[in-house]
Design a protein around this motif. Structure first.
Motif, PDB file in Angstrom:
ATOM      1  N   ALA A  67       0.830  -1.207   0.000  1.00 51.97           N
ATOM      2  CA  ALA A  67       0.000   0.000   0.000  1.00 51.97           C
ATOM      3  C   ALA A  67       0.862   1.255   0.000  1.00 51.97           C
ATOM      4  CB  ALA A  67      -0.924   0.007   1.213  1.00 51.97           C
ATOM      5  N   LEU A  68       1.978   1.217   0.731  1.00 55.56           N
ATOM      6  CA  LEU A  68       2.947   2.311   0.768  1.00 55.56           C
ATOM      7  C   LEU A  68       4.341   1.715   0.776  1.00 55.56           C
ATOM      8  CD1 LEU A  68       1.332   4.596   3.515  1.00 55.56           C
ATOM      9  CD2 LEU A  68       1.334   5.027   1.043  1.00 55.56           C
ATOM     10  N   ASP A  69       5.226   2.304  -0.009  1.00 55.29           N
ATOM     11  CA  ASP A  69       6.566   1.752  -0.158  1.00 55.29           C
ATOM     12  C   ASP A  69       7.610   2.839   0.068  1.00 55.29           C
ATOM     13  OD1 ASP A  69       8.784   0.252  -0.755  1.00 55.29           O
ATOM     14  OD2 ASP A  69       8.256  -0.113  -2.858  1.00 55.29           O
ATOM     15  N   ASP A  70       8.088   2.946   1.321  1.00 51.32           N
ATOM     16  CA  ASP A  70       9.197   3.844   1.669  1.00 51.32           C
ATOM     17  C   ASP A  70       8.879   5.303   1.326  1.00 51.32           C
ATOM     18  OD1 ASP A  70      11.719   4.256   2.821  1.00 51.32           O
ATOM     19  OD2 ASP A  70      12.712   4.218   0.874  1.00 51.32           O
ATOM     20  N   ILE A  71       7.832   5.825   1.963  1.00 48.02           N
ATOM     21  CA  ILE A  71       7.377   7.195   1.697  1.00 48.02           C
ATOM     22  C   ILE A  71       8.141   8.183   2.573  1.00 48.02           C
ATOM     23  CG2 ILE A  71       5.415   8.773   1.782  1.00 48.02           C
ATOM     24  CD1 ILE A  71       5.132   6.678  -0.394  1.00 48.02           C
ATOM     25  N   ASN A  92      -6.874   7.041  -7.724  1.00 45.80           N
ATOM     26  CA  ASN A  92      -7.480   6.182  -6.711  1.00 45.80           C
ATOM     27  C   ASN A  92      -6.663   4.905  -6.568  1.00 45.80           C
ATOM     28  OD1 ASN A  92      -9.640   7.933  -6.238  1.00 45.80           O
ATOM     29  ND2 ASN A  92     -10.862   7.039  -7.875  1.00 45.80           N
ATOM     30  N   GLY A  93      -6.446   4.489  -5.315  1.00 46.62           N
ATOM     31  CA  GLY A  93      -5.675   3.279  -5.062  1.00 46.62           C
ATOM     32  C   GLY A  93      -4.176   3.476  -5.001  1.00 46.62           C
ATOM     33  N   ALA A  94      -3.711   4.723  -5.102  1.00 44.90           N
ATOM     34  CA  ALA A  94      -2.268   4.973  -5.111  1.00 44.90           C
ATOM     35  C   ALA A  94      -1.631   4.823  -3.734  1.00 44.90           C
ATOM     36  CB  ALA A  94      -1.985   6.378  -5.658  1.00 44.90           C
ATOM     37  N   GLY A  95      -2.427   4.997  -2.654  1.00 43.76           N
ATOM     38  CA  GLY A  95      -1.903   4.909  -1.298  1.00 43.76           C
ATOM     39  C   GLY A  95      -2.146   6.141  -0.457  1.00 43.76           C
ATOM     40  N   LYS A  96      -2.829   7.137  -1.019  1.00 46.87           N
ATOM     41  CA  LYS A  96      -3.036   8.402  -0.317  1.00 46.87           C
ATOM     42  C   LYS A  96      -3.824   8.211   0.980  1.00 46.87           C
ATOM     43  CE  LYS A  96      -5.264  10.508  -3.623  1.00 46.87           C
ATOM     44  NZ  LYS A  96      -5.471   9.314  -4.495  1.00 46.87           N
ATOM     45  N   THR A  97      -4.937   7.501   0.898  1.00 48.71           N
ATOM     46  CA  THR A  97      -5.783   7.335   2.085  1.00 48.71           C
ATOM     47  C   THR A  97      -5.090   6.485   3.143  1.00 48.71           C
ATOM     48  OG1 THR A  97      -7.806   7.623   0.789  1.00 48.71           O
ATOM     49  CG2 THR A  97      -8.021   6.517   2.911  1.00 48.71           C
ATOM     50  N   THR A  98      -4.319   5.492   2.733  1.00 51.10           N
ATOM     51  CA  THR A  98      -3.554   4.701   3.697  1.00 51.10           C
ATOM     52  C   THR A  98      -2.599   5.593   4.477  1.00 51.10           C
ATOM     53  OG1 THR A  98      -3.690   2.696   2.339  1.00 51.10           O
ATOM     54  CG2 THR A  98      -1.915   2.801   3.970  1.00 51.10           C
ATOM     55  N   ILE A 123       3.495  19.888  -3.484  1.00 51.68           N
ATOM     56  CA  ILE A 123       2.752  18.694  -3.851  1.00 51.68           C
ATOM     57  C   ILE A 123       3.642  17.462  -3.752  1.00 51.68           C
ATOM     58  CG2 ILE A 123       1.195  19.910  -5.417  1.00 51.68           C
ATOM     59  CD1 ILE A 123       2.862  18.636  -7.742  1.00 51.68           C
ATOM     60  N   ALA A 124       2.985  16.321  -3.626  1.00 55.25           N
ATOM     61  CA  ALA A 124       3.646  15.026  -3.796  1.00 55.25           C
ATOM     62  C   ALA A 124       2.722  14.168  -4.650  1.00 55.25           C
ATOM     63  CB  ALA A 124       3.911  14.351  -2.461  1.00 55.25           C
ATOM     64  N   LEU A 125       3.246  13.646  -5.731  1.00 63.35           N
ATOM     65  CA  LEU A 125       2.495  12.739  -6.586  1.00 63.35           C
ATOM     66  C   LEU A 125       2.828  11.310  -6.189  1.00 63.35           C
ATOM     67  CD1 LEU A 125       3.020  14.416 -10.091  1.00 63.35           C
ATOM     68  CD2 LEU A 125       1.098  14.698  -8.525  1.00 63.35           C
ATOM     69  N   ILE A 126       1.807  10.544  -5.844  1.00 60.27           N
ATOM     70  CA  ILE A 126       1.991   9.147  -5.439  1.00 60.27           C
ATOM     71  C   ILE A 126       1.359   8.247  -6.497  1.00 60.27           C
ATOM     72  CG2 ILE A 126       1.434   7.406  -3.702  1.00 60.27           C
ATOM     73  CD1 ILE A 126       1.511   9.507  -1.586  1.00 60.27           C
ATOM     74  N   ASN A 127       2.086   7.233  -6.895  1.00 61.14           N
ATOM     75  CA  ASN A 127       1.571   6.262  -7.862  1.00 61.14           C
ATOM     76  C   ASN A 127       2.114   4.890  -7.502  1.00 61.14           C
ATOM     77  OD1 ASN A 127       0.035   5.693 -10.269  1.00 61.14           O
ATOM     78  ND2 ASN A 127       1.971   5.335 -11.325  1.00 61.14           N
ATOM     79  N   HIS A 128       1.216   3.912  -7.411  1.00 68.43           N
ATOM     80  CA  HIS A 128       1.611   2.544  -7.050  1.00 68.43           C
ATOM     81  C   HIS A 128       2.446   2.525  -5.774  1.00 68.43           C
ATOM     82  CE1 HIS A 128      -0.174   1.065 -10.683  1.00 68.43           C
ATOM     83  NE2 HIS A 128       0.686   1.705 -11.476  1.00 68.43           N
ATOM     84  N   ALA A 129       1.971   3.257  -4.767  1.00 65.73           N
ATOM     85  CA  ALA A 129       2.513   3.213  -3.403  1.00 65.73           C
ATOM     86  C   ALA A 129       3.822   3.960  -3.217  1.00 65.73           C
ATOM     87  CB  ALA A 129       2.688   1.762  -2.937  1.00 65.73           C
ATOM     88  N   ARG A 130       4.316   4.624  -4.254  1.00 64.11           N
ATOM     89  CA  ARG A 130       5.586   5.332  -4.136  1.00 64.11           C
ATOM     90  C   ARG A 130       5.422   6.807  -4.543  1.00 64.11           C
ATOM     91  NH1 ARG A 130      10.005   2.088  -3.387  1.00 64.11           N
ATOM     92  NH2 ARG A 130      11.335   3.863  -3.920  1.00 64.11           N
ATOM     93  N   VAL A 131       6.253   7.668  -3.947  1.00 62.65           N
ATOM     94  CA  VAL A 131       6.298   9.072  -4.365  1.00 62.65           C
ATOM     95  C   VAL A 131       7.092   9.149  -5.665  1.00 62.65           C
ATOM     96  CG1 VAL A 131       7.094  11.381  -3.779  1.00 62.65           C
ATOM     97  CG2 VAL A 131       6.123   9.928  -1.997  1.00 62.65           C
ATOM     98  N   VAL A 132       6.448   9.652  -6.710  1.00 66.96           N
ATOM     99  CA  VAL A 132       7.122   9.742  -8.006  1.00 66.96           C
ATOM    100  C   VAL A 132       7.560  11.169  -8.326  1.00 66.96           C
ATOM    101  CG1 VAL A 132       5.982   7.699  -8.914  1.00 66.96           C
ATOM    102  CG2 VAL A 132       4.906   9.938  -9.234  1.00 66.96           C
TER     103      VAL A 132
END
Length: 235
Positions: A16-20, A36-42, A199-208
């Protein structure tokens, strides 16, 4: 105001989150962006101590964050949580008292906010009588009522027509002017571009991608934020 170090969270084999790693500057609007599903709500639930990370740490206002700091947070979740059968005023006072306000102070502040948002006539109506947008206005007021130092809004404009969305945007910027630090979670890039300092853009549990919005736009020839996000995730 908030420092997020190496936060990770897994559910079985799902990351869900990978080393944020993120820094939320005091007195700014910080956009937590992504599909949706990127990990923001987690991540938001971890900040609110609703769930615990598997690893990593949080620092709040210069010290390791504990559950006692949560009273300094106002959280408007994407999933609204009002009791349908209660009357609006009764419920708002009840929720305000859970945040530490006495009844008289809660009622005074609520009437000020309800008058400001032109919803004072709703005081004795049952929640189930209100539209989704009307309920959201009530929950917004309850979120900010105890003057928290950190505000977290998860998709705050869903269910709003353009006029009320603009009203809420103005109120969010007013809260920032009064000294609040705000995390604004959304997949709506135009709204983020209007409101956010960083801003921080999160995609597939990582900050991109992360940093001051103005700097990010300058590096991408002032392209719209939604175009920057698409280009970033497709790299």
């Amino acid at each position: 105001m908030l420092v997020i170090n190496n936060i990770s969270k897994t559910y079985g084999t799902f990351h869900a989150l990978d080393d944020i790693n993120l820094h939320v500057r005091r007195g700014t609007v910080f956009g937590l962006l992504g599909p949706n599903g990127a990990g923001k709500t987690t991540l938001i639930r971890i900040i609110n101590h609703i769930i615990a990370p598997d690893s990593g740490t949080l620092a709040f206002d210069g010290h390791p964050m504990t559950s006692s700091d949560v009273v300094q947070i106002g959280y408007l979740p994407e999933e609204r949580g009002l009791y349908k059968k209660m009357r609006v005023g009764e419920q708002a006072v009840y929720l305000a008292r859970l945040k530490g306000l006495d009844k008289a102070t809660a009622e005074q502040r609520l009437h000020q906010w309800f008058d400001r948002l032109e919803i004072d006539s709703w005081w004795n109506r049952r929640v189930e009588e209100l539209s989704k947008g009307m309920q959201q206005k009530v929950q917004f007021v309850v979120t900010v009522l105890h003057n928290p130092r950190l505000l977290i809004f998860d998709e705050p404009f869903s269910g709003f027509d353009p006029v009320n969305a603009d009203l809420l945007k103005r109120e969010i910027l007013h809260l920032k002017e009064q000294g609040a630090t705000i995390i604004f979670s959304t997949h709506n890039m135009p709204s983020a571009e209007e409101l956010c300092d960083d801003i921080a853009l999160i995609n597939h549990a990582r900050v991109v991608l992360s940093g001051p919005l103005a700097d990010i736009k300058a590096r991408h020839n002032n392209a719209p934020l939604d175009r920057i996000f698409i280009d970033t995730v497709q790299q």
